[in-house]
Enzyme design. Structure first.
Site, PDB file in Angstrom:
ATOM      1  N   GLY A 247       3.770   4.615  -6.146  1.00 11.55           N
ATOM      2  CA  GLY A 247       4.251   5.992  -6.233  1.00 11.55           C
ATOM      3  C   GLY A 247       5.637   6.109  -5.618  1.00 11.55           C
ATOM      4  O   GLY A 247       6.241   5.114  -5.214  1.00 11.55           O
TER       5      GLY A 247
ATOM      6  N   GLY B 259      -0.327   5.048  -1.113  1.00  8.39           N
ATOM      7  CA  GLY B 259      -0.192   6.496  -1.260  1.00  8.39           C
ATOM      8  C   GLY B 259      -1.244   7.064  -2.183  1.00  8.39           C
ATOM      9  O   GLY B 259      -2.050   6.333  -2.782  1.00  8.39           O
TER      10      GLY B 259
ATOM     11  N   GLU C   1       6.305  -2.192   1.163  1.00 14.05           N
ATOM     12  CA  GLU C   1       6.491  -1.858  -0.256  1.00 14.05           C
ATOM     13  C   GLU C   1       7.750  -2.542  -0.786  1.00 14.05           C
ATOM     14  O   GLU C   1       7.739  -3.167  -1.843  1.00 14.05           O
ATOM     15  CB  GLU C   1       6.613  -0.343  -0.426  1.00 14.05           C
ATOM     16  CG  GLU C   1       5.296   0.373  -0.218  1.00 14.05           C
ATOM     17  CD  GLU C   1       5.385   1.893  -0.271  1.00 14.05           C
ATOM     18  OE1 GLU C   1       4.360   2.526  -0.482  1.00 14.05           O
ATOM     19  OE2 GLU C   1       6.490   2.436  -0.089  1.00 14.05           O
TER      20      GLU C   1
HETATM   21  O1  LIG Z   1       4.892   5.092   2.206  1.00 13.57           O
HETATM   22  C1  LIG Z   1       4.432   5.600   1.205  1.00 13.57           C
HETATM   23  C2  LIG Z   1       4.909   5.351  -0.146  1.00 13.57           C
HETATM   24  O2  LIG Z   1       6.276   5.156  -0.240  1.00 13.57           O
HETATM   25  C3  LIG Z   1       4.363   6.234  -1.239  1.00 13.57           C
HETATM   26  O3  LIG Z   1       4.539   5.535  -2.421  1.00 13.57           O
HETATM   27  C4  LIG Z   1       5.072   7.545  -1.404  1.00 13.57           C
HETATM   28  O4  LIG Z   1       5.081   8.205  -0.168  1.00 13.57           O
HETATM   29  C5  LIG Z   1       4.394   8.414  -2.458  1.00 13.57           C
HETATM   30  O5  LIG Z   1       3.101   8.756  -2.040  1.00 13.57           O
HETATM   31  P1  LIG Z   1       2.184   9.752  -2.838  1.00 13.57           P
HETATM   32  O6  LIG Z   1       1.826   9.100  -4.110  1.00 13.57           O
HETATM   33  O7  LIG Z   1       0.991   9.966  -1.928  1.00 13.57           O
HETATM   34  O8  LIG Z   1       2.939  11.019  -3.019  1.00 13.57           O
END
Ligand SMILES: O=C[C@H](O)[C@H](O)[C@H](O)COP(=O)(O)O
Length: 337
Positions: free
Chosen positions: A109, A52, A130
């Site tokens: 994240g 992410g 993840e």
């Molecule tokens: O599949 C994606 C993950 O779970 C990310 O960690 C989550 O969507 C957060 O992403 P971002 O840091 O881009 O908001």
């Protein structure tokens, strides 16, 4: 958002005052991404790399530190094809869970964080890898900007559920009719799997060849662990984006600086030295004869900060005190930091 019982909070001493500078969301993400690596990654570790736009900066920092020689002998496990490609481009040595089932730390994240540090993840479609990687880590460090904090998971961000392509419409209907999911709107993800905004006419396919259903809730999820278990027990569901009881600490970048909340386990591990306001120190000294010994720290490095309102103290918990005593005291100290 206020931390639940059993969760302690501390504010970074080097907290940057950002109110005046109004950093962009990307700059906030970079701060927590870099801090997570600076605070939690040491040479010789096996590190889980999240996916992410926030985890991107943690991977970037790890690459920098390896290149500069500040970190050595690191191997990392990426949680998506995207992260694998980024890590490879930075020369980060990669392994898999097949050879390394135990990680020292994983950094990632999240889409939502509740006061119990339960998470919604998978907005970027990487939830399965993840979760597989992050459950194997001794410490799971979550990095977010303050927009991700919520009082209850659900209404602020759709919950992704990864399902098998086989009879996916049947599985979608089954999920929507689960008692814990009552009232949700279940939407098959279309276009790219890395966003829940429909951006194509084809069904989105994950790195694992599966589909994703996004569950839109109007009200906060009442019992996230119960929903997690119901979803997991549904045939056709591969996994879901509820990450309950996994977070060790969450590092948050907000308009007034960087804060971190951590599970009590980490607070106990970290307790030997703490920054404590004067009135708390007095209270701590009062109760020091019972279960806790608190000594003023006299190191030179401390003196420079003694002009402020806080004193650095060394806290020692009496070995005879019960776990409940310790939790109460540690929680008290941390909440006052
Ligand atoms: O599949 C994606 C993950 O779970 C990310 O960690 C989550 O969507 C957060 O992403 P971002 O840091 O881009 O908001």
């Amino acid at each position: 958002f206020a931390p639940a019982a059993g969760v302690s909070r501390s504010r970074s001493i080097s907290s940057l005052r950002m109110a005046e500078t109004a950093l962009s969301q990307d700059e906030l993400k970079k701060m927590v991404g870099y801090k997570s690596v600076d605070d939690y990654v040491e040479s010789g570790m096996v590190v889980g790399l999240g996916t992410g736009s926030t985890a991107y900066f943690a991977v970037e920092r790890l690459g920098q530190k390896l290149k500069d020689g500040e970190l050595k002998d690191i191997v990392a496990i990426p949680t998506s094809v995207r992260t694998k490609e980024q890590a490879e481009s930075l020369g980060i040595p990669l392994v898999t869970l097949d050879t390394h089932s135990k990680l020292d730390v994983a950094i990632d994240g999240a889409d939502e964080v509740d006061p119990d540090l339960n998470l919604v993840k998978g907005g970027g479609g990487a939830l399965l890898r993840e979760k597989m990687v992050e459950v194997c880590a001794d410490k799971f460090i979550v990095i977010v900007d303050e927009s991700k904090l919520c009082d209850g998971l659900g209404p602020g961000f759709p919950l992704p559920v990864e399902i098998t392509p086989f009879c996916h419409e049947h599985t979608l209907r089954t999920i929507a009719s689960l008692p814990t999911c009552e009232g949700c709107d279940a939407v098959l993800r279309m276009g790219s799997s890395s966003t829940n905004k429909p951006d194509g006419d084809e069904i989105a396919v994950t790195d694992n060849g599966n589909y994703i259903v996004d569950l839109h809730f109007k009200e906060a999820i009442k019992d996230a662990p119960a929903m997690a278990s119901e979803l997991k027990n549904t045939v056709g569901v591969v996994d879901h984006g509820l990450f309950c009881d996994m977070t060790t600490a969450v590092i948050i970048a907000g308009s007034d600086g960087i804060s971190s909340y951590c599970s009590m386990a980490l607070a106990l591990a970290k307790v030997p030295t703490a920054w404590v306001p004067k009135h708390v120190l007095r209270h701590a000294l009062l109760i020091s004869n019972s279960q806790m010994r608190v000594k003023k720290e006299r190191s030179r490095s401390t003196k420079t900060i003694l002009h402020g309102r806080k004193r650095k103290v060394r806290v020692k918990l009496n070995k005879k005190s019960t776990l409940a005593d310790r939790k109460e005291q540690v929680a008290y100290l941390h909440l006052c930091l």
